[in-house]
Design a protein around this motif. Structure first.
Motif, PDB file in Angstrom:
ATOM      1  N   ALA A   2      14.656 -65.889 -39.802  1.00 10.60           N
ATOM      2  CA  ALA A   2      15.418 -66.601 -40.818  1.00 10.60           C
ATOM      3  C   ALA A   2      15.450 -65.810 -42.123  1.00 10.60           C
ATOM      4  N   THR A   3      16.536 -65.995 -42.862  1.00 11.36           N
ATOM      5  CA  THR A   3      16.593 -65.406 -44.200  1.00 11.36           C
ATOM      6  C   THR A   3      15.968 -66.395 -45.179  1.00 11.36           C
ATOM      7  N   ILE A   4      15.665 -65.920 -46.361  1.00 18.74           N
ATOM      8  CA  ILE A   4      14.979 -66.747 -47.353  1.00 18.74           C
ATOM      9  C   ILE A   4      15.936 -67.557 -48.219  1.00 18.74           C
ATOM     10  N   GLU A   5      17.226 -67.396 -48.017  1.00 23.22           N
ATOM     11  CA  GLU A   5      18.244 -67.949 -48.905  1.00 23.22           C
ATOM     12  C   GLU A   5      18.022 -69.410 -49.281  1.00 23.22           C
ATOM     13  N   LYS A   6      17.714 -70.268 -48.328  1.00 19.04           N
ATOM     14  CA  LYS A   6      17.567 -71.700 -48.606  1.00 19.04           C
ATOM     15  C   LYS A   6      16.188 -72.053 -49.165  1.00 19.04           C
ATOM     16  N   HIS A   7      15.294 -71.090 -49.226  1.00 14.77           N
ATOM     17  CA  HIS A   7      13.924 -71.369 -49.648  1.00 14.77           C
ATOM     18  C   HIS A   7      13.552 -70.739 -50.983  1.00 14.77           C
ATOM     19  N   VAL A   8      14.513 -70.094 -51.621  1.00 11.66           N
ATOM     20  CA  VAL A   8      14.269 -69.467 -52.916  1.00 11.66           C
ATOM     21  C   VAL A   8      14.147 -70.547 -53.982  1.00 11.66           C
ATOM     22  N   THR A   9      13.111 -70.460 -54.791  1.00 11.62           N
ATOM     23  CA  THR A   9      12.963 -71.356 -55.932  1.00 11.62           C
ATOM     24  C   THR A   9      13.861 -70.830 -57.038  1.00 11.62           C
ATOM     25  N   ARG A  10      14.921 -71.563 -57.322  1.00  8.70           N
ATOM     26  CA  ARG A  10      15.929 -71.080 -58.271  1.00  8.70           C
ATOM     27  C   ARG A  10      15.666 -71.536 -59.706  1.00  8.70           C
ATOM     28  N   GLU A  11      14.753 -72.450 -59.883  1.00  5.24           N
ATOM     29  CA  GLU A  11      14.392 -72.904 -61.227  1.00  5.24           C
ATOM     30  C   GLU A  11      13.238 -72.040 -61.724  1.00  5.24           C
ATOM     31  N   LEU A  12      13.569 -70.922 -62.338  1.00  2.00           N
ATOM     32  CA  LEU A  12      12.529 -70.006 -62.797  1.00  2.00           C
ATOM     33  C   LEU A  12      11.781 -70.575 -63.986  1.00  2.00           C
ATOM     34  N   VAL A  13      10.468 -70.504 -63.921  1.00  2.00           N
ATOM     35  CA  VAL A  13       9.624 -70.798 -65.060  1.00  2.00           C
ATOM     36  C   VAL A  13       9.447 -69.457 -65.747  1.00  2.00           C
ATOM     37  N   ALA A  14       9.856 -69.345 -67.000  1.00  2.51           N
ATOM     38  CA  ALA A  14       9.896 -68.029 -67.638  1.00  2.51           C
ATOM     39  C   ALA A  14       9.440 -68.086 -69.093  1.00  2.51           C
ATOM     40  N   LEU A  15       8.982 -66.939 -69.556  1.00  8.38           N
ATOM     41  CA  LEU A  15       8.601 -66.731 -70.953  1.00  8.38           C
ATOM     42  C   LEU A  15       9.108 -65.354 -71.388  1.00  8.38           C
ATOM     43  N   GLU A  16       9.304 -65.195 -72.682  1.00 13.26           N
ATOM     44  CA  GLU A  16       9.637 -63.878 -73.218  1.00 13.26           C
ATOM     45  C   GLU A  16       8.407 -62.965 -73.116  1.00 13.26           C
ATOM     46  N   GLY A  17       8.649 -61.682 -72.958  1.00 11.73           N
ATOM     47  CA  GLY A  17       7.585 -60.705 -72.749  1.00 11.73           C
ATOM     48  C   GLY A  17       6.538 -60.645 -73.850  1.00 11.73           C
ATOM     49  N   GLY A  18       6.882 -61.070 -75.043  1.00 11.90           N
ATOM     50  CA  GLY A  18       5.928 -61.044 -76.150  1.00 11.90           C
ATOM     51  C   GLY A  18       4.990 -62.237 -76.190  1.00 11.90           C
ATOM     52  N   ALA A  19       5.190 -63.210 -75.320  1.00 12.71           N
ATOM     53  CA  ALA A  19       4.321 -64.392 -75.295  1.00 12.71           C
ATOM     54  C   ALA A  19       2.906 -63.980 -74.891  1.00 12.71           C
ATOM     55  N   PRO A  20       1.888 -64.606 -75.459  1.00  3.89           N
ATOM     56  CA  PRO A  20       0.519 -64.259 -75.098  1.00  3.89           C
ATOM     57  C   PRO A  20       0.146 -64.744 -73.699  1.00  3.89           C
ATOM     58  N   CYS A  21      -0.799 -64.075 -73.107  1.00  2.00           N
ATOM     59  CA  CYS A  21      -1.260 -64.436 -71.761  1.00  2.00           C
ATOM     60  C   CYS A  21      -1.746 -65.876 -71.692  1.00  2.00           C
ATOM     61  N   THR A  22      -2.345 -66.376 -72.764  1.00  2.00           N
ATOM     62  CA  THR A  22      -2.805 -67.768 -72.762  1.00  2.00           C
ATOM     63  C   THR A  22      -1.637 -68.727 -72.576  1.00  2.00           C
ATOM     64  N   GLU A  23      -0.495 -68.414 -73.171  1.00  2.00           N
ATOM     65  CA  GLU A  23       0.674 -69.281 -73.017  1.00  2.00           C
ATOM     66  C   GLU A  23       1.165 -69.275 -71.567  1.00  2.00           C
ATOM     67  N   ALA A  24       1.125 -68.110 -70.923  1.00  2.00           N
ATOM     68  CA  ALA A  24       1.527 -68.023 -69.515  1.00  2.00           C
ATOM     69  C   ALA A  24       0.585 -68.856 -68.649  1.00  2.00           C
ATOM     70  N   ALA A  25      -0.714 -68.778 -68.913  1.00  2.00           N
ATOM     71  CA  ALA A  25      -1.688 -69.543 -68.141  1.00  2.00           C
ATOM     72  C   ALA A  25      -1.469 -71.042 -68.325  1.00  2.00           C
ATOM     73  N   ARG A  26      -1.235 -71.467 -69.556  1.00  2.00           N
ATOM     74  CA  ARG A  26      -0.981 -72.889 -69.820  1.00  2.00           C
ATOM     75  C   ARG A  26       0.295 -73.363 -69.116  1.00  2.00           C
ATOM     76  N   LEU A  27       1.334 -72.521 -69.139  1.00  2.00           N
ATOM     77  CA  LEU A  27       2.596 -72.887 -68.507  1.00  2.00           C
ATOM     78  C   LEU A  27       2.436 -72.985 -66.991  1.00  2.00           C
TER      79      LEU A  27
END
Length: 136
Positions: A2-27
């Motif tokens: 099977a291809t992954i097409e129907k199983h891709v999570t399209r709602e990306l949880v994202a942050l800008e690259g300058g965000a601190p690692c603590t913010e990524a962990a909290r998110l």
């Protein structure tokens, strides 16, 4: 396969690259996800995962306020929606990761995780078992 097409999570949880690692962990904790897409000027340039935070920040002794762009991995392959489950698993094994970005028309459209692939493979196996039962 099977291809992954129907199983891709399209709602990306994202942050800008300058965000601190603590913010990524909290998110990650608040969204119950194991990775966060990293953006620079609105464009996805990579991901940072729980493993990245553990190995580069905690064990690697980087300050917790290090920008996520400095802690993310840059060597991960990118897949397309037509990539098969087996190809994704092989890439995850070869690159020691549990997450892959999915790209279509030069734009990141989502992410596929090991958990997504396990679900896909289990669904495929259950369908096959059902077909075999009908045949028998």
């Amino acid at each position: 396969m099977a291809t992954i097409e129907k199983h891709v999570t399209r709602e990306l949880v994202a942050l800008e690259g300058g965000a601190p690692c603590t913010e990524a962990a909290r998110l990650m904790a608040s969204e119950s996800v194991g990775s966060v897409a990293v953006r620079d000027d609105g464009r996805v340039v990579g991901i940072i995962t729980e493993r990245d935070l553990a190995t580069r920040v905690l064990a690697g002794e980087l300050p917790v306020d290090t920008p996520i762009r400095q802690a993310m991995r840059r060597d991960l392959p990118i897949v397309t929606p037509t990539t098969t489950d087996a190809e994704c698993v092989a890439l995850m094994r070869d690159y020691t990761t549990r997450h892959l970005l999915v790209m279509e028309r030069n734009e990141v459209i989502g992410i596929i995780s090991m958990r997504d692939l396990i679900r896909l493979m289990l669904d495929e196996r259950e369908w096959l078992i059902g077909q075999l039962q009908i045949f028998i």
